[in-house]
Design a protein around this motif. Structure first.
Motif, short mmCIF file in Angstrom:
data_model
loop_
_atom_site.label_atom_id
_atom_site.label_comp_id
_atom_site.label_asym_id
_atom_site.label_seq_id
_atom_site.Cartn_x
_atom_site.Cartn_y
_atom_site.Cartn_z
N ALA A 192 0.84 -1.20 0.00
CA ALA A 192 0.00 0.00 0.00
C ALA A 192 0.87 1.25 0.00
N LEU A 193 1.89 1.25 0.86
CA LEU A 193 2.80 2.40 0.95
C LEU A 193 3.50 2.63 -0.39
N GLU A 194 3.96 1.57 -1.03
CA GLU A 194 4.61 1.70 -2.33
C GLU A 194 3.67 2.34 -3.35
N SER A 195 2.42 1.92 -3.33
CA SER A 195 1.44 2.45 -4.29
C SER A 195 1.14 3.92 -4.03
N PHE A 196 0.99 4.29 -2.75
CA PHE A 196 0.72 5.69 -2.43
C PHE A 196 1.93 6.57 -2.77
N GLU A 197 3.13 6.04 -2.60
CA GLU A 197 4.33 6.78 -3.00
C GLU A 197 4.35 7.02 -4.50
N GLU A 198 3.91 6.03 -5.27
CA GLU A 198 3.82 6.20 -6.73
C GLU A 198 2.75 7.24 -7.07
N ALA A 199 1.67 7.24 -6.30
CA ALA A 199 0.60 8.23 -6.52
C ALA A 199 1.12 9.64 -6.28
N VAL A 200 1.95 9.80 -5.26
CA VAL A 200 2.57 11.10 -4.96
C VAL A 200 3.47 11.53 -6.11
N LEU A 201 4.27 10.60 -6.63
CA LEU A 201 5.16 10.91 -7.74
C LEU A 201 4.38 11.32 -8.98
N ALA A 202 3.21 10.70 -9.19
CA ALA A 202 2.39 11.01 -10.36
C ALA A 202 1.77 12.39 -10.27
N ASP A 203 1.44 12.82 -9.05
CA ASP A 203 0.84 14.16 -8.88
C ASP A 203 1.07 14.62 -7.45
#
Length: 298
Positions: A196-207
């Protein structure tokens, strides 16, 4: 039973007017094609397409407000109008030698997502899934629909299926903040907090402008009981001129971490700025996720 008729005082009145103009231009275009006036046909077709695009952009900005007003019939009626006009634009465009397929499929996917939003607002997730599945048969490469379908599966607690659906959306739109965010939700609710943390970090990088991604990172930290990392991120967020919603969200997370003094400080800031903050939907969503995490940890 709710009427599907759009009232003259509806907030969607401008959308309807633009669609009416679109239909008029398309009627003229068909007449020009019959009369073999190609130049005028192309001109009026362009005008009609512009009206359609103007209407659809306005509708995308407006439909969430209409759903919040619970005028589901009005939203559905507008979707029907857009679909009808879109079919005509596709048919006339082909007659004029234009390749409309890609644009038409993209808009069809958006319309399907809006229709499904009405079902989701009424907690009818199975009906929403039927809409998504029908849309995917027409366009297998729509990131919007695959991700929205995954969101729906999250609500049905079918997390493995949700992740598969969302991954197809991310494959079509790699830098999709919404896709990574929804994938994080699926992992969060299935207790796979590191993923979950990895996915939210990717979401932050995307926007980086989407604050919700940062707050859900904090929820992943809560699931992993990483208090120090959570505190570092909270300090960063507090430097970003937080509003009442931000402060109340931080209060909920600090309280979940048993940081009582910090929690009360954040709460007092939130309520001083906006006394009714606790009723906001985003805050309710965060609280629901915290309840899931803390209940599973007991």
């Amino acid at each position: 039973m709710e009427s599907n008729i759009i009232k003259d005082d509806s907030p969607a009145e401008e959308v309807r007017d633009a669609l009416t103009k679109c239909a008029e231009y398309l009627n003229t275009t068909e007449g020009c094609i019959s009369g073999r006036d190609t130049d005028k046909a192309q001109y009026t077709f362009s005008q009609g397409s512009d009206c359609f695009n103007e209407a659809f952009i306005s509708f995308q900005d407006l439909y969430t407000d209409l759903i919040q007003l619970k005028v589901y019939g009005e939203v559905t009626a507008l979707c029907d109008e857009f679909t009808g006009n879109l079919q005509r634009i596709n048919k006339i465009g082909r007659a004029l030698g234009f390749n409309m397929l890609g644009a038409v499929k993209a808009i069809e996917s958006e319309i399907a997502a809006i229709r499904a939003s009405c079902c989701i607002a009424e907690k009818d997730f199975l009906s929403a899934m039927k809409i998504y599945d029908a849309s995917i048969k027409k366009n297998k490469h729509s990131a919007t629909v695959w991700i929205a379908r995954g969101m729906c599966l999250n609500e049905l607690e079918k997390y493995k299926e949700a992740i598969r659906s969302i991954e197809k959306g991310i494959a079509a739109e790699e830098d999709s903040q919404r896709g990574w965010f929804c994938k994080g939700i699926a992992y969060l609710r299935s207790k796979r907090y590191e993923r979950a943390l990895e996915s939210f970090e990717e979401a932050v990088l995307a926007d980086t402008s989407k604050q919700c991604s940062y707050y859900y990172m904090l929820l992943a930290y809560l699931g992993l009981n990483l208090k120090d990392e959570a505190e570092k991120l909270i300090k960063r967020l507090l430097k970003k001129d937080p509003g009442p919603e931000d402060y109340y969200t931080i209060y909920l997370i600090q309280a979940a971490f048993k940081n009582e003094a910090e929690a009360e400080d954040a709460k007092s800031h939130a309520l001083e700025m906006e006394p009714d903050i606790a009723s906001w939907q985003s805050v309710a969503d965060i609280k629901s996720e915290i309840d899931r995490i803390t209940a599973k940890k007991k």
